[in-house]
Design a protein around this motif. Structure first.
Motif, short mmCIF file in Angstrom:
data_model
loop_
_atom_site.label_atom_id
_atom_site.label_comp_id
_atom_site.label_asym_id
_atom_site.label_seq_id
_atom_site.Cartn_x
_atom_site.Cartn_y
_atom_site.Cartn_z
N LEU A 208 0.84 -1.21 0.00
CA LEU A 208 0.00 0.00 0.00
C LEU A 208 0.87 1.26 0.00
N TYR A 209 1.95 1.20 0.77
CA TYR A 209 2.85 2.36 0.82
C TYR A 209 3.53 2.58 -0.53
N ALA A 210 3.99 1.49 -1.15
CA ALA A 210 4.67 1.60 -2.43
C ALA A 210 3.74 2.20 -3.49
N TYR A 211 2.46 1.89 -3.38
CA TYR A 211 1.50 2.40 -4.36
C TYR A 211 1.07 3.83 -4.06
N SER A 212 0.79 4.10 -2.77
CA SER A 212 0.19 5.39 -2.41
C SER A 212 1.22 6.44 -1.99
N ARG A 216 1.95 7.13 6.52
CA ARG A 216 1.38 6.32 7.59
C ARG A 216 1.42 4.83 7.28
N TYR A 217 1.35 4.45 5.99
CA TYR A 217 1.48 3.04 5.64
C TYR A 217 2.89 2.54 5.97
N CYS A 218 3.88 3.38 5.71
CA CYS A 218 5.27 3.01 6.02
C CYS A 218 5.47 2.92 7.53
N MET A 387 -7.19 -3.67 8.19
CA MET A 387 -8.49 -3.56 7.52
C MET A 387 -8.86 -2.09 7.34
N SER A 388 -8.57 -1.29 8.35
CA SER A 388 -8.90 0.14 8.24
C SER A 388 -8.07 0.79 7.15
N PHE A 389 -6.81 0.35 7.01
CA PHE A 389 -5.98 0.89 5.94
C PHE A 389 -6.54 0.49 4.58
N GLY A 390 -6.99 -0.77 4.48
CA GLY A 390 -7.60 -1.20 3.24
C GLY A 390 -8.85 -0.39 2.93
N ALA A 396 -9.86 6.30 -0.72
CA ALA A 396 -9.00 7.23 -1.45
C ALA A 396 -9.00 6.91 -2.94
N TYR A 397 -8.98 5.58 -3.24
CA TYR A 397 -8.98 5.17 -4.64
C TYR A 397 -10.28 5.56 -5.33
N ASP A 398 -11.41 5.31 -4.63
CA ASP A 398 -12.71 5.69 -5.19
C ASP A 398 -12.81 7.20 -5.36
N ALA A 399 -12.29 7.93 -4.39
CA ALA A 399 -12.32 9.40 -4.48
C ALA A 399 -11.49 9.88 -5.66
N ARG A 400 -10.36 9.21 -5.87
CA ARG A 400 -9.53 9.61 -7.01
C ARG A 400 -10.22 9.31 -8.33
N LEU A 401 -10.86 8.11 -8.41
CA LEU A 401 -11.61 7.79 -9.62
C LEU A 401 -12.73 8.79 -9.87
N THR A 402 -13.42 9.15 -8.76
CA THR A 402 -14.50 10.13 -8.89
C THR A 402 -13.96 11.48 -9.35
#
Length: 573
Positions: A208-212, A216-218, A387-390, A396-402
């Motif tokens: 998740l960190y590598a992608y986003s 906080r993921y790191c 799970m909360s990170f997922g 965040a992904y949906d918001a970006r798509l929107t």
């Protein structure tokens, strides 16, 4: 009762329920099904040497004088003790044959653990099993200290000498080799599952960190890693597998990694809860908090006492758990949706740590599951946080798509805008090039649109634009691509359409607007430029230029008309 008090009471009730659930394992039997292997602490006779002055012969003399106290309450944990604890276990072999059994102390962090076997008041065997001695010197190369002995018929006295700067917890088991191996296998399954789950969570959050690229993921990955490393050390896996001859590492790595785990937990919490946004006052003190923890770490190093280090860090751990719950609550109160995952996760982890602490201090009866409460609690806590990170990542992904979608949509007319042209048109254009089909473009411009804004206002002008957009949607094919090209100009891309068909369609649209009022007040006409060509013979940019020239010619000729060009010239069709 105000809302804040009600939420605090709810959290307190949840904590009590979780504590009861975790506590229910305390009374559960931790022994394997084979009754030959059992916890024998209730059979021990205990004596505390506060002066650390007794030798083994003096201990036996004291035992024979009856000064030892029978451990009828089956106490396993004695908390932090400055004394040397002596324990005597009488073992009676009622058979006529010698019997080989294994004595196992199921705790890896005891500093000094000496075991003596006496038969008929004669010392038969003496071994050192504490982690102040090299692991390689142990008779049985197992993770937990253990020793085998062949018991002759009659009574054998096992004398244990225990001294440690860490919490004094010594569960003593006795059984045959087969049952001990079965017990060890159960432990191996448990820790295999635990470390496997933690490693999966670690890799997941690193991905998740590598992608986003969100910090906080790191930090959460580091928090996971520090707990795993700390647990790997205090459970004896490190001494067993990685540094069996390095006594100093075994002695000091556990408090060091515990401090790293605590520090990473504080840093992660501040970042995870987005304190800069939701808890700005706390965020302004973050350097002071980090500096305070670093100062405590420095003091621990200067004092140089492992007992002080572990006690200080246990106090920090307790304080940190309460602190995490409090700031989690306030973060949620200030609108942070992720805090609704954080609070119950920390609550579960706190319950697990509480059970383990109570067991280690001897306040709860000892069982395997109670002793492992912190591991179970942290696994559940970290799973819930992952799970909360997922969940956050999906949001965040949906918001970006929107955002990307609406970046391609004109908010007034709900038509595509210029940004969508390449994505929508070029795949169709390339297909037309392969299939050698004609493509057409219509550029529509509303005549004298500025007058509508000037006479009736911009609200009326917006209504006109929306009505034109709805009309185009209604009267064109689903395969046609309609874009608001800018201002009062619209572009229509017509796949598989030649110049004659495109001009006919444009004329129908022009007549519609010429005959009907767009609104009850305003009336608008359109000028249309049409261009057609084959993708094999003309580029899309050239076709756009041709359509623009057509529109320019229509407006030059007096507006409210259609002009169609079939090549880069002024020849009309």
């Amino acid at each position: 009762m105000n809302k804040s008090t009600s939420i605090y009471q709810s959290l307190y009730k949840i904590w009590l329920v979780l504590l009861v659930i975790f506590s229910s394992v305390v009374g559960a039997k931790s022994l394997p099904s084979n009754a030959e292997f059992k916890l024998v602490n209730s059979e021990l006779f205990i004596f505390k040497d506060y002066e650390h002055s007794l030798e083994i012969d003096q201990v036996l003399a004291q035992f024979n004088l009856g000064t030892f106290i029978k451990n009828d309450e089956n106490q396993v944990s004695f908390g932090f003790s400055k004394s040397t604890v002596w324990a005597v276990l009488p073992v009676t072999n009622t058979t006529e044959n010698a019997e080989s059994l294994i004595l196992k102390i199921d705790n890896a962090w005891l500093d000094e653990l000496d075991v003596y076997f006496y038969e008929q008041n004669v010392l038969s065997k003496n071994v050192k099993l504490g982690d102040t001695s090299s692991f390689l010197s142990r008779e049985r190369q197992k993770r937990m200290p253990s020793v085998s002995f062949t018991f002759k018929p009659g009574i054998t006295y096992i004398v244990l000498r225990i001294k440690s700067d860490d919490p004094m917890t010594f569960p003593v088991y006795l059984g045959d080799e087969q049952s001990v191996d079965k017990f060890d296998q159960q432990n191996a399954y448990f820790y295999g599952a635990l470390y496997g789950a933690l490693i999966i969570l670690l890799i997941y959050n690193l991905a998740l960190y590598a992608y986003s690229k969100e910090l906080r993921y790191c930090l959460y990955s580091f928090y996971l890693f520090s707990f795993t490393a700390f647990n790997f050390t205090y459970t004896g896996h490190g001494f067993w597998l990685l540094w069996p001859s390095e006594v100093l590492i075994q002695q000091w790595l556990m408090p060091l990694l515990m401090f790293v785990y605590l520090f990473s937990g504080v840093v992660f919490t501040i970042e995870y809860l987005q304190a800069e946004k939701y808890l700005p006052r706390l965020y302004s003190y973050r350097r002071l908090i980090y500096g305070g923890l670093a100062t405590i770490g420095f003091i621990i190093v200067v004092v140089g006492s492992r007992s002080f280090a572990v006690m200080a860090q246990l106090m920090i751990l307790t304080t940190m758990s309460v602190w995490m719950l409090v700031i989690g609550y306030y973060s949620f109160k200030n609108g942070n949706n992720l805090a609704k995952f954080f609070v119950p996760a920390v609550l579960i982890g706190t319950c697990g740590a509480t059970i383990s602490s109570m067991t280690t201090w001897g306040l709860f009866p000892y069982t395997q599951w109670a002793f492992r409460g912190i591991e179970l609690g942290m696994l559940l806590e970290m799973s819930l946080l992952s799970m909360s990170f997922g969940f956050n990542f999906k949001m965040a992904y949906d918001a970006r798509l929107t955002a990307e979608k609406y970046a391609r949509i004109d908010p007034l007319t709900n038509l595509f805008n210029r940004r969508a042209l390449t994505e929508l048109v070029y795949p169709i254009w390339n297909l037309g090039e392969r299939q050698k089909t004609s493509m057409s473009i219509m550029l529509l411009d509303l005549d004298w649109f500025k007058r509508i804004n000037d006479e009736f206002g911009h609200i009326m002008g917006d209504d006109v634009l929306k009505h034109v957009a709805q009309t185009l949607k209604r009267r064109l094919r689903l395969s046609d691509i309609i874009l608001r090209w800018g201002g009062e100009e619209f572009l229509v891309f017509l796949p598989d359409t030649d110049i004659v068909q495109a001009k006919f369609l444009a004329e129908k649209l022009r007549c519609y607007f010429d005959d009907y009022k767009v609104t009850n007040i305003a009336r608008v006409t359109i000028s249309v430029g049409v261009a057609s060509g084959f993708p094999n013979d003309i580029s899309f940019d050239e076709l756009m230029k041709l359509a623009d020239e057509s529109l320019y010619q229509a407006k030059k000729n007096g507006r409210n008309q259609v002009v169609a060009l079939d090549k880069l010239s002024t020849d009309e069709i």
